[in-house]
Write a protein that holds these residues in place. Structure first.
Motif, PDB file in Angstrom:
ATOM      1  N   VAL A 181       0.558  -1.137   0.079  1.00 18.22           N
ATOM      2  CA  VAL A 181       0.285   0.041   0.099  1.00 18.22           C
ATOM      3  C   VAL A 181       0.785   1.296  -0.034  1.00 18.22           C
ATOM      4  CG1 VAL A 181      -1.516   1.262   1.639  1.00 18.22           C
ATOM      5  CG2 VAL A 181      -2.045  -1.060   0.992  1.00 18.22           C
ATOM      6  N   ARG A 182       1.958   1.277   0.671  1.00 15.56           N
ATOM      7  CA  ARG A 182       2.887   2.403   0.658  1.00 15.56           C
ATOM      8  C   ARG A 182       3.478   2.797  -0.811  1.00 15.56           C
ATOM      9  NH1 ARG A 182       9.103   2.669   2.996  1.00 15.56           N
ATOM     10  NH2 ARG A 182       9.125   4.953   3.198  1.00 15.56           N
ATOM     11  N   THR A 183       3.720   1.681  -1.503  1.00 15.76           N
ATOM     12  CA  THR A 183       3.986   2.011  -2.745  1.00 15.76           C
ATOM     13  C   THR A 183       2.766   2.402  -3.529  1.00 15.76           C
ATOM     14  OG1 THR A 183       5.926   0.204  -3.092  1.00 15.76           O
ATOM     15  CG2 THR A 183       4.931   0.696  -4.947  1.00 15.76           C
ATOM     16  N   ALA A 184       1.534   1.792  -3.531  1.00 15.97           N
ATOM     17  CA  ALA A 184       0.445   2.358  -4.142  1.00 15.97           C
ATOM     18  C   ALA A 184       0.181   3.841  -3.756  1.00 15.97           C
ATOM     19  CB  ALA A 184      -0.646   1.399  -3.965  1.00 15.97           C
ATOM     20  N   LEU A 185       0.372   4.064  -2.713  1.00 16.33           N
ATOM     21  CA  LEU A 185      -0.001   5.509  -2.292  1.00 16.33           C
ATOM     22  C   LEU A 185       0.970   6.558  -2.845  1.00 16.33           C
ATOM     23  CD1 LEU A 185      -0.815   5.081   1.522  1.00 16.33           C
ATOM     24  CD2 LEU A 185      -2.445   5.995  -0.255  1.00 16.33           C
ATOM     25  N   ARG A 186       2.101   6.095  -2.693  1.00 13.09           N
ATOM     26  CA  ARG A 186       3.146   7.032  -3.447  1.00 13.09           C
ATOM     27  C   ARG A 186       2.917   7.270  -5.062  1.00 13.09           C
ATOM     28  NH1 ARG A 186       8.942   5.022  -0.548  1.00 13.09           N
ATOM     29  NH2 ARG A 186       8.761   6.592   0.922  1.00 13.09           N
ATOM     30  N   ASN A 187       2.711   5.992  -5.623  1.00 13.53           N
ATOM     31  CA  ASN A 187       2.260   6.086  -7.143  1.00 13.53           C
ATOM     32  C   ASN A 187       0.940   7.094  -7.354  1.00 13.53           C
ATOM     33  OD1 ASN A 187       4.495   4.369  -7.657  1.00 13.53           O
ATOM     34  ND2 ASN A 187       3.265   2.686  -7.907  1.00 13.53           N
ATOM     35  N   ALA A 188       0.172   6.716  -6.408  1.00 11.18           N
ATOM     36  CA  ALA A 188      -1.438   7.525  -6.560  1.00 11.18           C
ATOM     37  C   ALA A 188      -1.077   8.893  -6.312  1.00 11.18           C
ATOM     38  CB  ALA A 188      -2.224   7.041  -5.737  1.00 11.18           C
ATOM     39  N   ALA A 189      -0.134   9.377  -5.512  1.00 10.36           N
ATOM     40  CA  ALA A 189       0.186  10.523  -4.981  1.00 10.36           C
ATOM     41  C   ALA A 189       0.719  11.253  -6.402  1.00 10.36           C
ATOM     42  CB  ALA A 189       0.865  10.776  -3.797  1.00 10.36           C
ATOM     43  N   ASP A 190       1.558  10.512  -6.941  1.00 10.78           N
ATOM     44  CA  ASP A 190       2.572  11.265  -8.050  1.00 10.78           C
ATOM     45  C   ASP A 190       1.521  11.488  -9.259  1.00 10.78           C
ATOM     46  OD1 ASP A 190       4.910  11.183  -6.527  1.00 10.78           O
ATOM     47  OD2 ASP A 190       5.471   9.227  -7.424  1.00 10.78           O
ATOM     48  N   GLN A 191       0.620  10.481  -9.346  1.00 12.97           N
ATOM     49  CA  GLN A 191      -0.160  10.913 -10.526  1.00 12.97           C
ATOM     50  C   GLN A 191      -1.278  11.505 -10.371  1.00 12.97           C
ATOM     51  OE1 GLN A 191      -1.606   6.347 -10.398  1.00 12.97           O
ATOM     52  NE2 GLN A 191       0.274   5.720 -11.449  1.00 12.97           N
ATOM     53  N   THR A 192      -1.370  12.157  -9.143  1.00  9.96           N
ATOM     54  CA  THR A 192      -2.427  13.063  -8.904  1.00  9.96           C
ATOM     55  C   THR A 192      -1.963  14.466  -8.915  1.00  9.96           C
ATOM     56  OG1 THR A 192      -3.627  11.785  -7.459  1.00  9.96           O
ATOM     57  CG2 THR A 192      -4.142  14.026  -7.247  1.00  9.96           C
ATOM     58  N   VAL A 193      -0.596  14.648  -8.798  1.00 10.05           N
ATOM     59  CA  VAL A 193      -0.199  15.912  -8.914  1.00 10.05           C
ATOM     60  C   VAL A 193      -0.481  16.728 -10.406  1.00 10.05           C
ATOM     61  CG1 VAL A 193       2.163  17.153  -9.201  1.00 10.05           C
ATOM     62  CG2 VAL A 193       1.876  15.422  -7.257  1.00 10.05           C
ATOM     63  N   PRO A 194      -0.558  16.106 -11.450  1.00  7.51           N
ATOM     64  CA  PRO A 194      -0.996  17.048 -12.563  1.00  7.51           C
ATOM     65  C   PRO A 194      -2.245  17.339 -12.532  1.00  7.51           C
ATOM     66  CG  PRO A 194       0.429  15.189 -13.320  1.00  7.51           C
ATOM     67  CD  PRO A 194       0.233  14.734 -11.713  1.00  7.51           C
ATOM     68  N   LEU A 195      -3.168  16.631 -11.769  1.00  2.00           N
ATOM     69  CA  LEU A 195      -4.565  17.093 -11.688  1.00  2.00           C
ATOM     70  C   LEU A 195      -4.683  18.360 -10.783  1.00  2.00           C
ATOM     71  CD1 LEU A 195      -6.301  13.670 -11.252  1.00  2.00           C
ATOM     72  CD2 LEU A 195      -5.531  14.819 -13.327  1.00  2.00           C
ATOM     73  N   VAL A 196      -3.927  18.425 -10.133  1.00  6.35           N
ATOM     74  CA  VAL A 196      -3.872  19.808  -9.456  1.00  6.35           C
ATOM     75  C   VAL A 196      -4.020  20.893 -10.101  1.00  6.35           C
ATOM     76  CG1 VAL A 196      -2.485  21.480  -7.630  1.00  6.35           C
ATOM     77  CG2 VAL A 196      -2.710  18.947  -7.406  1.00  6.35           C
ATOM     78  N   LYS A 197      -2.841  20.939 -11.172  1.00  8.07           N
ATOM     79  CA  LYS A 197      -3.156  21.926 -12.441  1.00  8.07           C
ATOM     80  C   LYS A 197      -4.241  21.905 -13.449  1.00  8.07           C
ATOM     81  CE  LYS A 197       2.092  22.827 -12.333  1.00  8.07           C
ATOM     82  NZ  LYS A 197       3.078  22.959 -13.291  1.00  8.07           N
ATOM     83  N   LEU A 198      -4.905  20.760 -13.328  1.00  9.31           N
ATOM     84  CA  LEU A 198      -5.740  20.597 -14.640  1.00  9.31           C
ATOM     85  C   LEU A 198      -7.284  20.940 -14.082  1.00  9.31           C
ATOM     86  CD1 LEU A 198      -6.583  19.236 -17.184  1.00  9.31           C
ATOM     87  CD2 LEU A 198      -6.811  17.181 -16.280  1.00  9.31           C
ATOM     88  N   THR A 199      -7.485  20.715 -12.820  1.00  8.75           N
ATOM     89  CA  THR A 199      -8.949  21.003 -12.494  1.00  8.75           C
ATOM     90  C   THR A 199      -9.135  22.697 -12.672  1.00  8.75           C
ATOM     91  OG1 THR A 199     -10.459  20.966 -10.770  1.00  8.75           O
ATOM     92  CG2 THR A 199      -7.928  21.435  -9.923  1.00  8.75           C
ATOM     93  N   THR A 200     -10.155  23.178 -12.868  1.00  6.88           N
ATOM     94  CA  THR A 200     -10.634  24.437 -13.081  1.00  6.88           C
ATOM     95  C   THR A 200     -11.240  25.009 -11.552  1.00  6.88           C
ATOM     96  OG1 THR A 200     -12.892  23.455 -14.064  1.00  6.88           O
ATOM     97  CG2 THR A 200     -11.117  24.319 -15.515  1.00  6.88           C
ATOM     98  N   HIS A 201     -11.567  24.095 -10.658  1.00  8.05           N
ATOM     99  CA  HIS A 201     -12.158  24.518  -9.371  1.00  8.05           C
ATOM    100  C   HIS A 201     -10.985  24.472  -8.222  1.00  8.05           C
ATOM    101  CE1 HIS A 201     -15.434  23.131 -12.099  1.00  8.05           C
ATOM    102  NE2 HIS A 201     -16.015  23.925 -11.195  1.00  8.05           N
ATOM    103  N   ARG A 202     -11.102  25.720  -7.499  1.00 10.58           N
ATOM    104  CA  ARG A 202      -9.863  25.868  -6.441  1.00 10.58           C
ATOM    105  C   ARG A 202     -10.270  24.710  -5.335  1.00 10.58           C
ATOM    106  NH1 ARG A 202     -12.248  30.070  -4.606  1.00 10.58           N
ATOM    107  NH2 ARG A 202     -13.173  29.382  -2.859  1.00 10.58           N
TER     108      ARG A 202
END
Length: 332
Positions: free
Chosen positions: A108-129
């Motif tokens: 799960v540690r590996t999975a969480l790290r991967n999911a976090a890394d994959q989520t970083v681009p969505l921080v810029k993509l979303t149009t909502h604060r």
């Protein structure tokens, strides 16, 4: 997941990340007849963050480009957590783990790290604060929990809870968009007030936890949720099957659904009040989001359909996120 099951979930219990929240039914109060405000933007984008100019009121989100890429990230994480970690006893510290249990945590540690890394681009993509904030906090708390796994102690479980509740709130937003309930109910939801102080944009790929120390009103979030859940009108309302649309309610079921509206309106008002008193921009936005979705759900009552449950699931997950963040920070 039915209403009564949702109501029974312990807020500090171990909650697994689910890729799709099962359709259930709930209802909210706080009716209004004014359109929901869209994200406030002006002029050309000032950065590569699509939400850069969203400084307006938090509202029911009717579309967001980040939902499509978010779902596979969440699904993969949920699948990874099915290695036995979901059934773990979080009270067992790392120094007494069996080899099998340690392997589950490491997976799960590996999975969480991967999911976090994959989520970083969505921080810029979303149009909502507020979506940006939710993605950032998933990243921050998922990574914090992953870092603690080698020396895990029971209090660290709250870090996992915050990350999991963040995924649930995001999922509820995206499912309400996917199934049309957000677009159907948002136009009749009264706009919220402007934020006290919008959270600033950070270009860091390692966002900080939004609550490193407890908010001054941390002890109040769970009190509010407990007060809501114990309301007799709410208890009766949760006894009605969420899978019955309004057009098939019996007279008794209709009366129960209508009787709960004042409690839901009162809860929405209190959530917003607590958020605005928190002196924490993210806490405020998450609380106002919960209030707006509860109000939107109330507007669904006359024409309720099971898809509207996502509007009511969100306030519970959002409130639980705040409660767990308080606990992770050492608050009540």
């Amino acid at each position: 997941m039915a209403k009564w099951i949702i109501g029974a979930v312990a807020l500090v219990a171990v909650i697994t990340v689910t890729a799709v929240v099962a359709v259930s039914c709930t209802k909210s109060n706080g009716g209004s007849d004014k359109p929901t405000a869209a994200p406030t933007t002006s002029g050309a984008p000032t950065s590569d963050f699509a939400s850069a100019n969203d400084t307006g009121p938090v509202s029911v989100i009717t579309e967001d480009p980040s939902c499509a890429p978010w779902f596979p990230v969440q699904q993969t994480l949920a699948d990874s957590e099915k290695n036995g970690w979901i059934q773990r006893d979080p009270s067992i510290p790392a120094d007494v783990w069996t080899p099998a249990l340690r392997s589950q945590y490491e997976g799960v540690r590996t999975a969480l790290r991967n999911a976090a890394d994959q989520t970083v681009p969505l921080v810029k993509l979303t149009t909502h604060r507020v979506m940006r904030e939710l993605y950032e906090q998933f990243v921050a708390y998922a990574r914090a929990y992953a870092e603690r796994i080698p020396i895990y102690t029971p209090p660290d479980n709250e870090l996992s809870n915050v990350a999991n509740y963040a995924t649930q709130v995001i999922s509820d937003i995206c499912q309400a968009i996917e199934y049309g309930s957000a677009a159907a109910r948002a136009p009749r939801t009264l706009p919220a007030a402007l934020p006290t102080q919008p959270s600033p944009i950070s270009a860091s790929a390692a966002p900080p936890r939004f609550m490193p120390e407890p908010d001054h009103n941390c002890g109040t979030w769970k009190d509010e949720l407990d007060h809501f859940d114990s309301n007799p009108a709410v208890v009766a309302w949760r006894s009605v099957s969420p899978n019955i649309p309004a057009g098939r309610w019996s007279p008794e079921e209709r009366a129960i659904n209508e009787a709960v509206l004042p409690a839901l309106q009162s809860s929405a008002n209190e959530l917003e009040k607590l958020g605005r008193e928190s002196n924490n921009a993210v806490s405020e936005d998450v609380a106002v989001l919960a209030a707006q979705y509860r109000r939107a759900f109330a507007e669904a009552t006359p024409t309720y359909s099971p898809a509207d449950t996502y509007l009511e699931n969100l306030p519970r997950s959002a409130t639980a996120l705040l409660i767990s963040a308080c606990a992770a920070a050492g608050g009540n």
